[in-house]
Write a protein that holds these residues in place. Structure first.
Motif, PDB file in Angstrom:
ATOM      1  N   MET A   1      12.708   5.458 -17.090  1.00 11.78           N
ATOM      2  CA  MET A   1      12.041   6.161 -17.005  1.00 11.78           C
ATOM      3  C   MET A   1      11.112   5.959 -15.647  1.00 11.78           C
ATOM      4  SD  MET A   1       8.444   6.996 -19.432  1.00 11.78           S
ATOM      5  CE  MET A   1       7.490   8.423 -18.832  1.00 11.78           C
ATOM      6  N   HIS A   2      10.885   6.995 -14.750  1.00 10.93           N
ATOM      7  CA  HIS A   2      10.283   6.961 -13.523  1.00 10.93           C
ATOM      8  C   HIS A   2       8.884   7.064 -13.659  1.00 10.93           C
ATOM      9  CE1 HIS A   2      14.003   6.746 -11.080  1.00 10.93           C
ATOM     10  NE2 HIS A   2      14.651   7.818 -12.086  1.00 10.93           N
ATOM     11  N   ASP A   3       7.961   5.912 -13.286  1.00 13.49           N
ATOM     12  CA  ASP A   3       6.699   5.942 -13.511  1.00 13.49           C
ATOM     13  C   ASP A   3       5.781   5.053 -12.505  1.00 13.49           C
ATOM     14  OD1 ASP A   3       3.953   5.931 -14.154  1.00 13.49           O
ATOM     15  OD2 ASP A   3       4.279   5.431 -16.441  1.00 13.49           O
ATOM     16  N   PRO A   4       5.898   5.466 -11.246  1.00 11.30           N
ATOM     17  CA  PRO A   4       5.410   4.577 -10.074  1.00 11.30           C
ATOM     18  C   PRO A   4       4.046   4.005 -10.394  1.00 11.30           C
ATOM     19  CG  PRO A   4       6.295   6.583  -9.353  1.00 11.30           C
ATOM     20  CD  PRO A   4       6.183   6.940 -10.686  1.00 11.30           C
ATOM     21  N   SER A   5       3.268   4.671 -11.143  1.00 11.32           N
ATOM     22  CA  SER A   5       1.692   4.016 -11.475  1.00 11.32           C
ATOM     23  C   SER A   5       2.188   2.671 -12.177  1.00 11.32           C
ATOM     24  CB  SER A   5       1.051   5.031 -11.881  1.00 11.32           C
ATOM     25  OG  SER A   5       1.298   5.475 -13.345  1.00 11.32           O
ATOM     26  N   ARG A   6       2.972   2.769 -13.146  1.00 10.36           N
ATOM     27  CA  ARG A   6       3.297   1.760 -14.162  1.00 10.36           C
ATOM     28  C   ARG A   6       3.949   0.603 -13.436  1.00 10.36           C
ATOM     29  NH1 ARG A   6       8.055   1.916 -18.182  1.00 10.36           N
ATOM     30  NH2 ARG A   6       8.780   0.753 -16.310  1.00 10.36           N
TER      31      ARG A   6
ATOM     32  N   ASP B   1       2.707  -3.274 -13.207  1.00  6.84           N
ATOM     33  CA  ASP B   1       3.603  -4.384 -13.507  1.00  6.84           C
ATOM     34  C   ASP B   1       3.681  -5.265 -12.563  1.00  6.84           C
ATOM     35  OD1 ASP B   1       3.666  -3.131 -15.925  1.00  6.84           O
ATOM     36  OD2 ASP B   1       5.618  -2.209 -15.566  1.00  6.84           O
ATOM     37  N   LEU B   2       3.954  -4.798 -11.211  1.00  5.03           N
ATOM     38  CA  LEU B   2       4.066  -5.653 -10.044  1.00  5.03           C
ATOM     39  C   LEU B   2       2.964  -6.747  -9.803  1.00  5.03           C
ATOM     40  CD1 LEU B   2       6.238  -3.568  -7.504  1.00  5.03           C
ATOM     41  CD2 LEU B   2       6.773  -5.634  -8.680  1.00  5.03           C
TER      42      LEU B   2
ATOM     43  N   VAL C   1       3.470  -1.525  -0.929  1.00  3.12           N
ATOM     44  CA  VAL C   1       4.460  -1.579   0.333  1.00  3.12           C
ATOM     45  C   VAL C   1       5.885  -1.906  -0.081  1.00  3.12           C
ATOM     46  CG1 VAL C   1       5.074  -3.037   2.221  1.00  3.12           C
ATOM     47  CG2 VAL C   1       2.793  -2.388   2.072  1.00  3.12           C
ATOM     48  N   TYR C   2       5.890  -2.895  -1.087  1.00  4.81           N
ATOM     49  CA  TYR C   2       7.373  -3.107  -1.659  1.00  4.81           C
ATOM     50  C   TYR C   2       7.902  -1.890  -2.282  1.00  4.81           C
ATOM     51  CZ  TYR C   2      11.207  -5.186  -4.277  1.00  4.81           C
ATOM     52  OH  TYR C   2      12.447  -5.471  -5.026  1.00  4.81           O
ATOM     53  N   LEU C   3       7.093  -1.198  -3.137  1.00  3.69           N
ATOM     54  CA  LEU C   3       7.772  -0.067  -3.774  1.00  3.69           C
ATOM     55  C   LEU C   3       8.219   0.996  -2.732  1.00  3.69           C
ATOM     56  CD1 LEU C   3       5.438   0.535  -6.628  1.00  3.69           C
ATOM     57  CD2 LEU C   3       7.639  -0.327  -6.817  1.00  3.69           C
TER      58      LEU C   3
END
Length: 281
Positions: free
Chosen positions: A1-6, A10-11, A23-25
């Motif tokens: 599941m694509h959830d950039p905010s999660r 998590d990072l 930046v990594y994302l």
């Protein structure tokens, strides 16, 4: 599941700052990017991007590709996550070692502190009323070897020795029974207490339980001493406009022994009590 905010949260939970995670994302979406491209994609201020990329590089999460403009590329996410977890484990191991050292360093202070009490733990302050009567009854009823009692009528008090709240003229009814193990049971009362039912009643009760009772014209203070170790004494406030009495219960062997000498001084000058009237005087 694509959830950039999660992914971002998590990072960050794995130890990255928010700028580092962003930046990594941004970098994983392209084979490589320049610093300016990474800043735009990650919405990170240009003045911060080089510091962020340098930090990611030092942690092994970003590779550089030299060229006319340095290119930056993210390592495989699985490897990146493994590296971050390894960092967390190392940090936790270090924290655990530091915590163990801290616990060992604090243990001696904690152990020695268990023997340190409030400097006045051996003193209890009471006012007239039920707590005073209860403490007096517990002390007298609990005495095993020696019990010394001095009683007087408080200044300006015509009720004798009834505790506060009890009607005048009622006979004293101690809430204790003296132990048969007492080897020294003595009491000194002021003569004036014989004029009151409460005072006369308490004197008679003590005498009936085997106490040696004497009477004196003047008793310096109300006091009980139990087993050469516990003292109950009532102190009149010399500065109060009205009668104000504070009673102290003190667990202190040296004080008890000193006050026993004071009691003996009063005792030697007092006259024996015989029944309902003084033997002389």
């Amino acid at each position: 599941m694509h959830d950039p905010s999660r992914w971002l949260m998590d990072l960050c939970a794995l130890g990255l700052t928010q700028y580092e995670a962003k930046v990594y994302l941004a970098l994983i979406r392209r084979r490589s990017s320049t610093a300016a491209e990474a800043a735009r994609a990650a919405t990170v201020p240009r003045q911060r991007i080089y510091d962020v990329l340098a930090s990611l590089f030092e942690r092994g999460l970003v590779l550089t590709r030299p060229g006319r403009s340095t290119q930056y590329a993210a390592i495989d996410p699985k490897e990146a996550v493994d590296r971050l977890i390894s960092e967390q484990r190392e940090a936790l191991d270090g924290l655990e070692r530091s915590a163990g050292d801290l616990a060992r360093d604090l243990a001696p202070s904690w152990s020695s502190g268990q023997d340190v009490a409030d400097p006045l733990d051996f003193v209890t302050v009471l006012r007239d009323g039920a707590p005073l009567r209860q403490s007096r009854d517990e002390m007298c009823g609990g005495a095993r070897r020696r019990l010394l009692i001095m009683e007087k009528r408080p200044a300006g008090d015509r009720r004798g020795i009834e505790p506060a709240g009890e009607p005048a003229g009622t006979a004293a009814k101690p809430g204790y029974r003296l132990r048969s193990t007492l080897r020294d049971l003595r009491a000194v009362f002021e003569y004036d207490l014989l004029d009151e039912a409460a005072g006369a009643g308490e004197i008679a009760l003590l005498a009936a339980q085997g106490a040696q009772v004497r009477l004196a014209q003047d008793v310096p203070m109300r006091m009980s001493i139990a087993d050469d170790s516990r003292v109950l004494m009532s102190l009149t406030d010399p500065l109060a406009a009205a009668e104000s009495v504070t009673t102290l219960v003190v667990e202190h062997t040296e004080l008890a022994r000193f006050l026993t000498h004071a009691f003996d001084t009063v005792w030697t000058t007092a006259e024996p009590y015989d029944g309902a009237t003084p033997a002389s005087g």
